[in-house]
Each structure stands twice: as structure tokens, then as C-alpha cells.
Design a protein around this motif. Structure first.
Motif: not given
Length: 483
Positions: A109-110, A154-157, A136-137
Motif C-alpha cells: 500500500e502507498i 502483483n497488478i492484475t488490473e 499507486p494513487r
């Protein structure tokens, strides 16, 4: 202050000129004092300083940044503590970092405001080999950001509006778990993004719908996925110039495979399973300069496959199952510089094989089953500098084979079945520097075979040792003239 290899590599990514200066603390632009408890290095640059830290905590980092007096332009953080999974918004407060690099961490998380202090300074961000599951937002609020690398997460979308407002030139999402992209995945990057790396994800289809509005995109990397084809969409034109599709599962290249990318300059389709290419598959690619089809299952290519690709400079057909080169296949490639045909099943090359490829300089024909070369086969190649014919079944080198190759510098004929070499076979090769005749069955070498040739010292030694000591050769002549 010691300069580690890791810091040197980091500095190179900043693409700035470094200047070694004494490590004196206290004034703006100087490296701060680093206690022995911190595993950090510092280097002074023209624009400020760069820090490279391993295993540092968030609190330690805040204190360290506070001592840099706003001179910190590059920050690399590696091997962060295993329990550091959440980067807090206050960590980079009161800094003006331009290049941020985080690698090998457990960060999941960021905070959305994490980049708030850097919205007018940050140029590149790398967060690789970590555990992020989303972009990251707050990235889209950094007006100065040009490069974003999120490799190995681990980005899936990709959520809509993740990049809306950003001015990215380069985006890398390699080694994640993306399997598809929505139409608005890159919303906001239409006029800016030039390079997109999506290699080694889980795509099974070419994401043309998501890419169709990226009008500035020049380089697209989709290597290491499971893509079998590219769908043609009427009215869609990608402006991509470099396309990397190696290590996918293409079997058949159809006539319309590249119809939506007519401006392609370089294509890499190596390490697929391609066994068939339609006759006009590349006809629309008139600007194509580099084509890599190596390590596929090609057996036969139509004679006019490259007839419209007159700008082609690099062609790799190596590591396939090609048995015959159709007459005319290479006849309209006036700018071809490098040709790979190694590791195929070629048995012979005819007199017209290289007609029209006059600028060819590097030719790789090793590891085939060539038993004979027509005496005029190489005649059009007056600019040929490097020729590899190793590991074939040639039995003789005639005095006509290299007569029109005066530019030849390196010639490899090792591991053949050569028994005889005509006395004037190398007569015109006045620039020849490297000659490999290792492992043949040569019975006789005339004294004048290499007379007048100027070899490099290492080559002279190699040739001399070969002829004297190689058990496969039974030489009755001598090499006195070339020593």
C-alpha cells in the motif's frame, strides 16, 4: 565515501553526469553525515545528491531526508524491512526528489498523498519487485512525471483514470498478472505515452482496443505472453514503430496481422511457434528495417515475401527448419546489412540467392547441412565483412567462391569436411584478418595460399597451431609464407 556498484547503476538510470567530490556535510548540496547504523551511500551530482539505502525504516528515512537540506534529487531504497508494507504520506515530506527507485520490498500500500510533496519535481518512479496490486494513487497528479516502472508486482488490473492527468512518456508494467485491458485503461495518456512495456504478463489476446487511442506510442513490448494473433480492426491505426512479441505462441502470421500498424520499423517475433507466413503478410510494411523471426518452425518462405520491404537492414531467419531459400526471396533488399540463417537445414545455395542484397556485411550460415555453394553465390556481396559457414558439410573451397568479396575480414569454415582448398581461393581477400579452418580434413596446403595476407597476430598463431597440431588435418605443405 565509498561508491558501490548498486549506487553506480542507480546513477546511470538518472541519466545525469556525476562528479566525484569530497564528502563534506553541513552545506546545501553536500552529502549528509551517514552513521554506521545506516546502510547508505551518497553521491554528489551536478543537480544535488543521490542516496542509495538498504533496509532503512520510514522513521530513519525521514530523519535522513531532513539533513539533506532540499538537495536530494535521487533516492534508491532496496531490501526494505519485511514488515514495511505500507508507505506513509509523510515519508517524503519537504523534499524535492526527481528520481525515486524502490526495489525488493514487501510494500503493498502507498498513501494517496505519498507523492504530494513531489508533484512539481518527480521525473521518474520505479517500484519494482514489490507487492503492489494496483497503480499507486496520486501518480496521475505528478505533472513532471515522465517515466513510471512497476515491474514485478502483483497488478492484475488497471483501473480507469489511474493515469488521467499524467504526462508519462514511458510506462513499464512488466512481470505482473495482467490478462486483459479495458478500453480506457490508458485514459489520459493518449497524446504523451511513447513507450509501453507489458512483457511477461498473462495476455492471450493482443490488446488493440486499449491501445488504439495512444497516438504517440512508438514502442510496444508484449514479449513473454500467450498471444497467438492480432485482430484486425477496420479504421484503427496504431502508430507503433517498434513491436516486440518474442516468446509468445504465434503459429500463423496472416495477411492482415500488421494491417493496423503500417508504420512499423522493427518487429521481433522470435521464440514463437510460427510455421506459416502468408504471402503478403509484410507487404504493407514499407518502412520495415528490422525483422526477427528466429527460433520458430518455419520450413518454407514464399519468394516474394519481402518484395515490398526494400528498407530492411536486419533479418533473422536463424533457428528454424528452412531447407530451401526460394529464388528471389532476398533479391529486393538493397539495404540489407545483417542476415541470420544459422541453425536451419539448408543444403545448397544457388547463384542468385543474394542477388539484390549488395550491401550485406554480416552473413551467418553456420550449423546447416550445406554441401555445396555455387561459385557465383557470394558474387553480389562486394561489401561482405563477416561470413560464418561453420559446422556444415563443405568439401572444397574453389578459387571462384570469394573472388568478389574483397571486404571480407572474418571467415569461419571450421567443422566442415574440407579436403582441398584451391591455391588462389583467398587471393582477393586482402583485408582478411580472421580465418578459422579448424576441424576439417585438409590434405594439402600450398605455400602461396595465404601469401600477401596481413593477419592479426592471434590469428597467425591460431592458424599455425591448427595446421601443425590438429589431428583431423594431414598437411603436406607449409605455412611459411603467412608466418
Amino acid at each position: 565515501m565509498r561508491l558501490t556498484a548498486a549506487l553506480l547503476a542507480f546513477l546511470q538510470t538518472l541519466n545525469v553526469h556525476t562528479q566525484m567530490r569530497p564528502n563534506v556535510g553541513g552545506s546545501n548540496g553536500q552529502c549528509p553525515y551517514l552513521s554506521n547504523s545506516l546502510n547508505c551511500d551518497c553521491e554528489r551530482l551536478a543537480q544535488g545528491i543521490a542516496l542509495n539505502c538498504q533496509g532503512i525504516t520510514q522513521n530513519e528515512l525521514v530523519k535522513l531526508i531532513g539533513t539533506t537540506r532540499n538537495s536530494l534529487v535521487g533516492l534508491k531504497l532496496t531490501q526494505l524491512p519485511a514488515d514495511l508494507t505500507h508507505l506513509q504520506y509523510w515519508v517524503l515530506a519537504n523534499s524535492s526528489i526527481q528520481h525515486l527507485f524502490i526495489q525488493n520490498s514487501a510494500v503493498k500500500e502507498i498513501d494517496e498523498n505519498f507523492f504530494e510533496w513531489l508533484e512539481k519535481s518527480l521525473v521518474s518512479v520505479t517500484i519494482s519487485d514489490s507487492r503492489l496490486s494496483y497503480v499507486p494513487r496520486g501518480i496521475n497528479k505528478i505533472g513532471t512525471l515522465r517515466q513510471l516502472d512497476l515491474t514485478g508486482n502483483n497488478i492484475t488490473e488497471l483501473y480507469p483514470y489511474s493515469f488521467f492527468g499524467a504526462s508519462l512518456w514511458s510506462l513499464t508494467l512488466a512481470r505482473n498478472f495482467l490478462h486483459s485491458l479495458s478500453d480506457n485503461s490508458f485514459l489520459g495518456l493518449e497524446g504523451n505515452l511513447k513507450s509501453l512495456n507489458l512483457d511477461y504478463n498473462r495476455f492471450t489476446q493482443f490488446p488493440i482496443q486499449a491501445l488504439k487511442n495512444l497516438q504517440s506510442l512508438q514502442s510496444l513490448n508484449l514479449a513473454g505472453n500467450k498471444i497467438q494473433s492480432i485482430d484486425y480492426l477496420s479504421g484503427v491505426e496504431l502508430r507503433v514503430e517498434k513491436l516486440i512479441l518474442k516468446y509468445n505462441t504465434f503459429i500463423h502470421i496472416h495477411q492482415h496481422t500488421f494491417s493496423s500498424m503500417t508504420g512499423l520499423i522493427a518487429i521481433d517475433l522470435s521464440y514463437n511457434e510460427i510455421s506459416k507466413i502468408d504471402q503478403n503478410s509484410f507487404a504493407i510494411l514499407e518502412n520495415l528495417e528490422s525483422l526477427n523471426l528466429g527460433n520458430n518452425r518455419l520450413e518454407k518462405l514464399s519468394s516474394d515475401l519481402f518484395s515490398r520491404n526494400v528498407k530492411l537492414k536486419f533479418l533473422n531467419l536463424g533457428d528454424n527448419h528452412i531447407r530451401v531459400l526460394e529464388e528471389g526471396l532476398l533479391n529486393n533488399l538493397p539495404h540489407l546489412n545483417t542476415l541470420h540463417l544459422e541453425n536451419n537445414f539448408l543444403t545448397t545455395l544457388g547463384s542468385g540467392t543474394f542477388s539484390g542484397s549488395h550491401k550485406l556485411k554480416d552473413l551467418y550460415l553456420e550449423n546447416n547441412v550445406i554441401t555445396e555453394l555455387d561459385d557465383k553465390c557470394l558474387s553480389p556481396l562486394s561489401q561482405l565483412r563477416k561470413l560464418k559457414l561453420s559446422n556444415n558439410y563443405l568439401s572444397r573451397v574453389s578459387d571462384q567462391l570469394f573472388i568478389n568479396n574483397p571486404a571480407l575480414v572474418s571467415l569461419a569454415l571450421d567443422n566442415n569436411q574440407i579436403r582441398s582448398i584451391d591455391s588462389s581461393a583467398f587471393k582477393t581477400l586482402l583485408k582478411l584478418q580472421n580465418l578459422n579452418l579448424h576441424h576439417n580434413s585438409i590434405k594439402e596446403i600450398r605455400e602461396d595460399l595465404l601469401s600477401g595476407k596481413v593477419f592479426k597476430t592471434t590469428t597467425i598463431i591460431f592458424v599455425r597451431q591448427f595446421f601443425l597440431f590438429n589431428p583431423y588435418n594431414k598437411v603436406t605443405g607449409c605455412l611459411c609464407a603467412c608466418v
